[in-house]
Scaffold this active site. Structure first.
Site, PDB file in Angstrom:
ATOM      1  N   ARG A  84      -1.645  22.138 -14.392  1.00 31.15           N
ATOM      2  CA  ARG A  84      -0.639  21.116 -14.707  1.00 31.15           C
ATOM      3  C   ARG A  84      -0.750  20.652 -16.162  1.00 31.15           C
ATOM      4  O   ARG A  84       0.228  20.204 -16.751  1.00 31.15           O
ATOM      5  CB  ARG A  84      -0.742  19.928 -13.739  1.00 31.15           C
ATOM      6  CG  ARG A  84       0.371  18.920 -13.958  1.00 31.15           C
ATOM      7  CD  ARG A  84       0.577  17.983 -12.785  1.00 31.15           C
ATOM      8  NE  ARG A  84       1.634  17.034 -13.094  1.00 31.15           N
ATOM      9  CZ  ARG A  84       2.195  16.221 -12.222  1.00 31.15           C
ATOM     10  NH1 ARG A  84       1.801  16.238 -10.965  1.00 31.15           N
ATOM     11  NH2 ARG A  84       3.146  15.392 -12.582  1.00 31.15           N
ATOM     12  N   GLU A  97      -3.423  17.603 -11.495  1.00 30.47           N
ATOM     13  CA  GLU A  97      -3.845  18.031 -12.831  1.00 30.47           C
ATOM     14  C   GLU A  97      -5.343  18.301 -12.946  1.00 30.47           C
ATOM     15  O   GLU A  97      -6.045  17.733 -13.782  1.00 30.47           O
ATOM     16  CB  GLU A  97      -3.391  17.019 -13.893  1.00 30.47           C
ATOM     17  CG  GLU A  97      -3.361  17.663 -15.282  1.00 30.47           C
ATOM     18  CD  GLU A  97      -2.660  16.821 -16.333  1.00 30.47           C
ATOM     19  OE1 GLU A  97      -1.569  16.308 -16.045  1.00 30.47           O
ATOM     20  OE2 GLU A  97      -3.203  16.695 -17.420  1.00 30.47           O
ATOM     21  N   LYS A 112       8.646  23.153 -13.209  1.00 32.09           N
ATOM     22  CA  LYS A 112       7.722  22.031 -12.992  1.00 32.09           C
ATOM     23  C   LYS A 112       7.244  22.021 -11.533  1.00 32.09           C
ATOM     24  O   LYS A 112       6.063  21.808 -11.262  1.00 32.09           O
ATOM     25  CB  LYS A 112       8.380  20.702 -13.363  1.00 32.09           C
ATOM     26  CG  LYS A 112       7.435  19.542 -13.106  1.00 32.09           C
ATOM     27  CD  LYS A 112       7.544  18.415 -14.059  1.00 32.09           C
ATOM     28  CE  LYS A 112       6.401  17.437 -13.836  1.00 32.09           C
ATOM     29  NZ  LYS A 112       6.484  16.246 -14.639  1.00 32.09           N
ATOM     30  N   ASN A 132       1.591  19.692 -20.789  1.00 32.83           N
ATOM     31  CA  ASN A 132       1.327  18.840 -21.955  1.00 32.83           C
ATOM     32  C   ASN A 132       1.376  19.626 -23.257  1.00 32.83           C
ATOM     33  O   ASN A 132       0.875  19.157 -24.281  1.00 32.83           O
ATOM     34  CB  ASN A 132      -0.035  18.150 -21.809  1.00 32.83           C
ATOM     35  CG  ASN A 132      -0.009  17.132 -20.696  1.00 32.83           C
ATOM     36  OD1 ASN A 132       0.993  16.471 -20.481  1.00 32.83           O
ATOM     37  ND2 ASN A 132      -1.109  17.032 -19.980  1.00 32.83           N
ATOM     38  N   LYS A 182       3.877  11.598 -11.061  1.00 26.04           N
ATOM     39  CA  LYS A 182       3.045  10.783 -11.950  1.00 26.04           C
ATOM     40  C   LYS A 182       3.758   9.456 -12.166  1.00 26.04           C
ATOM     41  O   LYS A 182       4.911   9.428 -12.602  1.00 26.04           O
ATOM     42  CB  LYS A 182       2.847  11.478 -13.300  1.00 26.04           C
ATOM     43  CG  LYS A 182       1.736  12.497 -13.316  1.00 26.04           C
ATOM     44  CD  LYS A 182       1.462  12.939 -14.748  1.00 26.04           C
ATOM     45  CE  LYS A 182       0.388  14.008 -14.791  1.00 26.04           C
ATOM     46  NZ  LYS A 182       0.221  14.555 -16.158  1.00 26.04           N
ATOM     47  N   HIS A 212       9.781  10.013 -27.771  1.00 23.27           N
ATOM     48  CA  HIS A 212       8.758  10.881 -27.160  1.00 23.27           C
ATOM     49  C   HIS A 212       9.142  12.369 -27.254  1.00 23.27           C
ATOM     50  O   HIS A 212       8.331  13.201 -27.682  1.00 23.27           O
ATOM     51  CB  HIS A 212       8.550  10.474 -25.695  1.00 23.27           C
ATOM     52  CG  HIS A 212       7.578  11.363 -24.978  1.00 23.27           C
ATOM     53  ND1 HIS A 212       6.228  11.340 -25.227  1.00 23.27           N
ATOM     54  CD2 HIS A 212       7.775  12.332 -24.047  1.00 23.27           C
ATOM     55  CE1 HIS A 212       5.622  12.245 -24.467  1.00 23.27           C
ATOM     56  NE2 HIS A 212       6.535  12.862 -23.742  1.00 23.27           N
ATOM     57  N   ARG A 267       0.816  -1.233   0.000  1.00 23.19           N
ATOM     58  CA  ARG A 267       0.000   0.000   0.000  1.00 23.19           C
ATOM     59  C   ARG A 267       0.846   1.279   0.000  1.00 23.19           C
ATOM     60  O   ARG A 267       0.396   2.339   0.437  1.00 23.19           O
ATOM     61  CB  ARG A 267      -0.979   0.032   1.177  1.00 23.19           C
ATOM     62  CG  ARG A 267      -1.972  -1.115   1.158  1.00 23.19           C
ATOM     63  CD  ARG A 267      -3.189  -0.814   1.993  1.00 23.19           C
ATOM     64  NE  ARG A 267      -4.098  -1.943   1.945  1.00 23.19           N
ATOM     65  CZ  ARG A 267      -4.077  -2.948   2.796  1.00 23.19           C
ATOM     66  NH1 ARG A 267      -3.204  -2.968   3.779  1.00 23.19           N
ATOM     67  NH2 ARG A 267      -4.931  -3.928   2.674  1.00 23.19           N
ATOM     68  N   HIS A 324       1.179  12.551 -28.885  1.00 26.03           N
ATOM     69  CA  HIS A 324       0.608  11.240 -28.574  1.00 26.03           C
ATOM     70  C   HIS A 324       0.011  10.591 -29.824  1.00 26.03           C
ATOM     71  O   HIS A 324       0.124   9.382 -30.018  1.00 26.03           O
ATOM     72  CB  HIS A 324      -0.445  11.356 -27.464  1.00 26.03           C
ATOM     73  CG  HIS A 324       0.176  11.665 -26.130  1.00 26.03           C
ATOM     74  ND1 HIS A 324      -0.515  12.256 -25.097  1.00 26.03           N
ATOM     75  CD2 HIS A 324       1.437  11.481 -25.668  1.00 26.03           C
ATOM     76  CE1 HIS A 324       0.290  12.414 -24.062  1.00 26.03           C
ATOM     77  NE2 HIS A 324       1.479  11.949 -24.385  1.00 26.03           N
ATOM     78  N   GLU A 359      11.667  18.404 -24.116  1.00 27.95           N
ATOM     79  CA  GLU A 359      10.935  18.719 -22.872  1.00 27.95           C
ATOM     80  C   GLU A 359      11.513  19.961 -22.185  1.00 27.95           C
ATOM     81  O   GLU A 359      10.826  20.625 -21.424  1.00 27.95           O
ATOM     82  CB  GLU A 359      10.986  17.518 -21.903  1.00 27.95           C
ATOM     83  CG  GLU A 359      10.281  16.263 -22.410  1.00 27.95           C
ATOM     84  CD  GLU A 359       8.761  16.287 -22.220  1.00 27.95           C
ATOM     85  OE1 GLU A 359       8.207  17.303 -21.793  1.00 27.95           O
ATOM     86  OE2 GLU A 359       8.136  15.249 -22.538  1.00 27.95           O
TER      87      GLU A 359
HETATM   88  N1  GLY Z   1       4.744  15.092 -17.762  1.00 29.75           N
HETATM   89  C1  GLY Z   1       3.646  15.907 -17.464  1.00 29.75           C
HETATM   90  C2  GLY Z   1       3.324  15.982 -16.024  1.00 29.75           C
HETATM   91  O1  GLY Z   1       4.097  15.543 -15.207  1.00 29.75           O
HETATM   92  O2  GLY Z   1       2.295  16.500 -15.655  1.00 29.75           O
END
Ligand code: GLY
Length: 364
Positions: free
Chosen positions: A239, A235, A225, A243, A142, A264, A120, A250, A184
């Site tokens: 956030r 998000e 970030k 993207n 994420k 990517h 958990r 994508h 990025e």
């Molecule tokens: N890679 C996009 C984010 O972390 O929200």
């Protein structure tokens, strides 16, 4: 030179250390999180060959058994998750232990998700070894695996307790992987910081050779970030700005079978160029902005158009259909990240399909 970015998320707050020689300091930096002198390293074979000994040297007396997974995106699925979780249980990884994700975005996402669900939730440390992972995927919590329905569809928000972004490890990247990761980096200037974009225009060509500039670029990206994640961890709003370029990306990744035809970060760079084209067509930003974005990507030797992707691509209509599979579809409406200028991105659902098709056709 080492710099630290704090990600202020209350009881899930953590530091991201960015700089040279951080692998060598891993033991000192991780020690405060340990309940016993043992960590569990999950990595992949290629990365292990390059960096595992250095990490173990840095960990000193801390015992560090390691699982070496197969390299590549295919490991980031149910089978790779099972292998990781069962290995951690075989190793008797306890609830209070620390798991280390040593690798690029695939390893970070997979190991982060394994840590999120093991007993958990156990704590984990990200040691990102690609530029893409250092500036994006290792920060923000994420975690996910892919399923046959698409990428990153099963996952959890699970923040690391520490991130060690050692910019020395980027020396081992191929020029193509470095450039893809740069997609990025440039994204941050384009989405929210025109001054950073100017700095990149002036300095980015020297990033691959100059570790001090590299540290500055990674630190600034991570800071941007962290600021966004602090405002919107899960998000619900801002956030999504991260993207920028990803709706196009994508669709292109799906169209190229998530293969070596398009990495990517290459897709992100093309996606950013197309997002600015679309913004200009919609009268949101000046016509000079997309030209400036393209000129910079060209100076960096990066792809900018669909025609830069080797091999055949589906029609513009089929690509638009693939965009409809994107996670950013809400109530059937496709959301785009567009821009009012360099550094001024925003989220909108108000994009006529005809304009998107026009941009795709012009780029093909
Ligand atoms: N890679 C996009 C984010 O972390 O929200």
């Amino acid at each position: 030179m080492t710099e630290t970015v704090h990600v202020p998320l209350g009881d899930r707050a953590y530091d991201v250390h960015v700089g040279q020689g951080l692998m060598g300091q891993a033991g000192m930096l991780i020690q405060p999180f340990l309940r016993r002198p043992k960590v569990f390293v999950v990595t992949e074979r290629r990365v292990a060959g390059l960096h595992l000994d250095r990490l173990r040297d840095g960990l000193g007396k801390i015992d560090a058994p390691a699982l070496l997974l197969e390299p590549g995106e295919a490991i980031k699925g149910w089978a790779g998750l099972t292998q990781t979780v069962e290995w951690l249980l075989d190793q008797k990884c306890e609830r209070g232990d620390i798991v280390i994700a040593l690798g690029g975005g695939v390893i970070g996402d997979l190991v982060g998700f394994a840590a999120a669900i093991l007993r958990r939730g156990v704590r984990f440390v990200q040691v990102p070894t690609s530029l893409l992972a250092q500036v994006d995927s290792s920060v923000g919590g994420k975690t996910a695996i892919n399923t046959r329905h698409g990428k990153n569809l099963v996952g959890a928000f699970h923040q690391p307790v520490l991130v060690l972004a050692d910019v020395d490890v980027l020396d081992t990247l191929t020029p193509r992987d470095f450039r893809a990761g740069y997609g990025e980096v440039v994204k941050y200037g384009l989405l929210g910081d025109a001054e950073f974009f100017v700095w990149l225009e002036e300095n980015a060509v020297r990033l691959s050779d100059d570790p001090v500039l590299r540290t500055q670029a990674v630190r600034h990206s991570v800071q941007m970030k962290a600021d966004i994640v602090e405002r919107d961890e899960t998000e619900q709003g801002d956030r999504a700005l991260l993207n920028l370029g990803h709706t196009f990306c994508h669709a292109l990744e799906a169209a190229t079978g998530y293969s070596d035809r398009l990495l990517h970060g290459e897709g992100v760079a093309i996606g950013c160029a197309l997002a600015f084209e679309l913004s200009s067509r919609l009268g949101l930003c000046s016509q000079e902005d997309p030209s400036r974005v393209r000129a910079h990507l060209q100076a960096m030797g990066m792809s900018r158009d669909l025609s830069d992707i080797p091999g055949d691509l589906p029609s513009a209509e089929a690509l638009l259909g693939l965009m409809g599979q994107d996670k950013k579809v809400v109530d059937g409406t496709l959301r785009f990240i567009l821009a009012r200028g360099i550094g001024e991105a925003f989220v909108t659902a108000d994009v006529p399909a005809g304009e998107v098709l026009g941009v795709l056709r012009a780029s093909a």
